[in-house]
Design a protein around this motif. Sequence first.
Motif, short mmCIF file in Angstrom:
data_model
loop_
_atom_site.label_atom_id
_atom_site.label_comp_id
_atom_site.label_asym_id
_atom_site.label_seq_id
_atom_site.Cartn_x
_atom_site.Cartn_y
_atom_site.Cartn_z
N PRO A 9 -22.15 -44.40 9.45
CA PRO A 9 -22.65 -43.25 8.68
C PRO A 9 -22.10 -43.18 7.26
O PRO A 9 -22.76 -42.64 6.38
CB PRO A 9 -22.19 -42.05 9.50
N GLU A 10 -20.91 -43.74 7.05
CA GLU A 10 -20.31 -43.69 5.72
C GLU A 10 -19.50 -44.95 5.45
O GLU A 10 -18.90 -45.54 6.37
CB GLU A 10 -19.35 -42.49 5.62
N MET A 11 -19.47 -45.34 4.18
CA MET A 11 -18.62 -46.44 3.74
C MET A 11 -18.14 -46.14 2.33
O MET A 11 -18.80 -45.39 1.60
CB MET A 11 -19.38 -47.77 3.74
N SER A 12 -17.05 -46.77 1.96
CA SER A 12 -16.59 -46.66 0.58
C SER A 12 -16.20 -48.04 0.07
O SER A 12 -15.87 -48.94 0.86
CB SER A 12 -15.40 -45.69 0.48
N VAL A 13 -16.29 -48.19 -1.23
CA VAL A 13 -15.98 -49.47 -1.86
C VAL A 13 -15.36 -49.20 -3.23
O VAL A 13 -15.66 -48.19 -3.88
CB VAL A 13 -17.26 -50.33 -1.99
N GLN A 14 -14.49 -50.08 -3.64
CA GLN A 14 -13.91 -49.97 -4.97
C GLN A 14 -14.90 -50.55 -5.98
O GLN A 14 -15.61 -51.53 -5.71
CB GLN A 14 -12.59 -50.76 -5.07
N GLU A 15 -14.92 -49.92 -7.14
CA GLU A 15 -15.76 -50.41 -8.23
C GLU A 15 -15.46 -51.90 -8.45
O GLU A 15 -14.31 -52.33 -8.41
CB GLU A 15 -15.45 -49.60 -9.49
N ALA A 16 -16.55 -52.67 -8.67
CA ALA A 16 -16.51 -54.12 -8.92
C ALA A 16 -16.35 -54.96 -7.65
O ALA A 16 -16.48 -56.19 -7.72
CB ALA A 16 -15.43 -54.50 -9.91
N GLU A 17 -16.09 -54.30 -6.51
CA GLU A 17 -15.97 -55.05 -5.26
C GLU A 17 -17.34 -55.21 -4.60
O GLU A 17 -18.36 -54.69 -5.08
CB GLU A 17 -14.99 -54.34 -4.32
N THR A 18 -17.34 -55.93 -3.48
CA THR A 18 -18.57 -56.19 -2.73
C THR A 18 -18.54 -55.40 -1.43
O THR A 18 -17.49 -55.27 -0.78
CB THR A 18 -18.70 -57.70 -2.42
N VAL A 19 -19.70 -54.89 -1.04
CA VAL A 19 -19.80 -54.14 0.20
C VAL A 19 -21.07 -54.57 0.93
O VAL A 19 -22.07 -54.92 0.29
CB VAL A 19 -19.82 -52.61 -0.08
N GLY A 107 -33.99 -45.74 9.34
CA GLY A 107 -32.72 -45.46 10.00
C GLY A 107 -32.19 -44.12 9.53
O GLY A 107 -32.77 -43.47 8.67
N LYS A 108 -31.04 -43.72 10.10
CA LYS A 108 -30.49 -42.40 9.78
C LYS A 108 -29.74 -42.37 8.47
O LYS A 108 -29.33 -41.31 8.00
CB LYS A 108 -29.58 -41.94 10.92
N GLY A 109 -29.53 -43.54 7.87
CA GLY A 109 -28.90 -43.57 6.56
C GLY A 109 -27.40 -43.76 6.61
O GLY A 109 -26.75 -43.55 7.64
N MET A 110 -26.87 -44.20 5.47
CA MET A 110 -25.44 -44.41 5.32
C MET A 110 -25.03 -43.95 3.94
O MET A 110 -25.69 -44.31 2.95
CB MET A 110 -25.09 -45.88 5.50
N LYS A 111 -23.97 -43.15 3.88
CA LYS A 111 -23.49 -42.65 2.60
C LYS A 111 -22.48 -43.63 2.01
O LYS A 111 -21.46 -43.92 2.63
CB LYS A 111 -22.85 -41.28 2.78
N LEU A 112 -22.79 -44.14 0.83
CA LEU A 112 -21.88 -45.07 0.15
C LEU A 112 -21.16 -44.35 -0.98
O LEU A 112 -21.80 -43.75 -1.84
CB LEU A 112 -22.65 -46.27 -0.41
N THR A 113 -19.85 -44.42 -0.95
CA THR A 113 -19.02 -43.88 -2.02
C THR A 113 -18.42 -45.04 -2.80
O THR A 113 -17.94 -46.01 -2.19
CB THR A 113 -17.89 -43.00 -1.45
N VAL A 114 -18.46 -44.97 -4.12
CA VAL A 114 -17.87 -46.00 -4.97
C VAL A 114 -16.68 -45.38 -5.69
O VAL A 114 -16.84 -44.42 -6.46
CB VAL A 114 -18.89 -46.56 -5.97
N ASN A 115 -15.52 -45.93 -5.46
CA ASN A 115 -14.29 -45.39 -6.04
C ASN A 115 -13.94 -46.11 -7.33
O ASN A 115 -13.97 -47.34 -7.37
CB ASN A 115 -13.13 -45.54 -5.06
N PRO A 116 -13.61 -45.36 -8.39
CA PRO A 116 -13.29 -46.00 -9.67
C PRO A 116 -11.93 -46.68 -9.64
O PRO A 116 -11.11 -46.41 -8.76
CB PRO A 116 -13.29 -44.81 -10.65
#
Lengths: 116, 113
Positions: A9-19, A107-116
């Motif tokens: 349902p949720e994921m996070s990634v650092q800016e410039a990284e790959t997800v 699908g039900k969707g996934m929230k992606l957060t991108v952290n600076p």
Amino acid sequence: AQTVTQSQPEMSVQEAETVTLSCTYDTSESDYYLFWYKQPPSRQMILVIRQEAYKQQNATENRFSVNFQKAAKSFSLKISDSQLGDAAMYFCAYRATQGGSEKLVFGKGMKLTVNP
Amino acid sequence: GAGVSQSPSNKVTEKGKDVELRCDPISGHTALYWYRQRLGQGLEFLIYFQGNSAPDKSGLPSDRFSAERTGESVSTLTIQRTQQEDSAVYLCASSPYLNTEAFFGQGTRLTVV
């Protein structure tokens, strides 16, 4: 009936990284299309990438690419060099002809957060 | 217009009232979809029109929901005797040809109070 499953349902990634966002689907059809849509807070649904099931080559659009595994019924989205503007809800979708009606199933969707 | 247009953008209505939501698809698009999206949820299929074929109404949640489309033009989604659980964003999408992506409007946010 066709179903599309997004198990995270949720994921996070650092800016410039790959997800990588995962998606699986269930169908008895042999010919169909798969899509990834992005929905930012503005709620506008935007097509990110499309894959035709009869094509073996994985689709690529700039920083976005897919890993399409037809036998496994898997369709993951890889976002390279993540940017702050990539933060959004991501929906995997399936479309085929079923009894004359082309249902676009999400699908039900996934929230992606991108952290600076 | 250049894209799918939906009106109104926002609608607040009292429980029990009827509402009508409008969708103007992209010119020439034969297929038109309606979806419901509750807060924080995915897209729930409601109805699908394809040209002059009989619509696929299998997603309509109750007989309070109905939709019409004349040819390949405007579609209206009507909700009668609205209930609080009808509160959601209603999204419309159109598509130009078989097996291509659907283009979405910005939706109508319906709030039933």
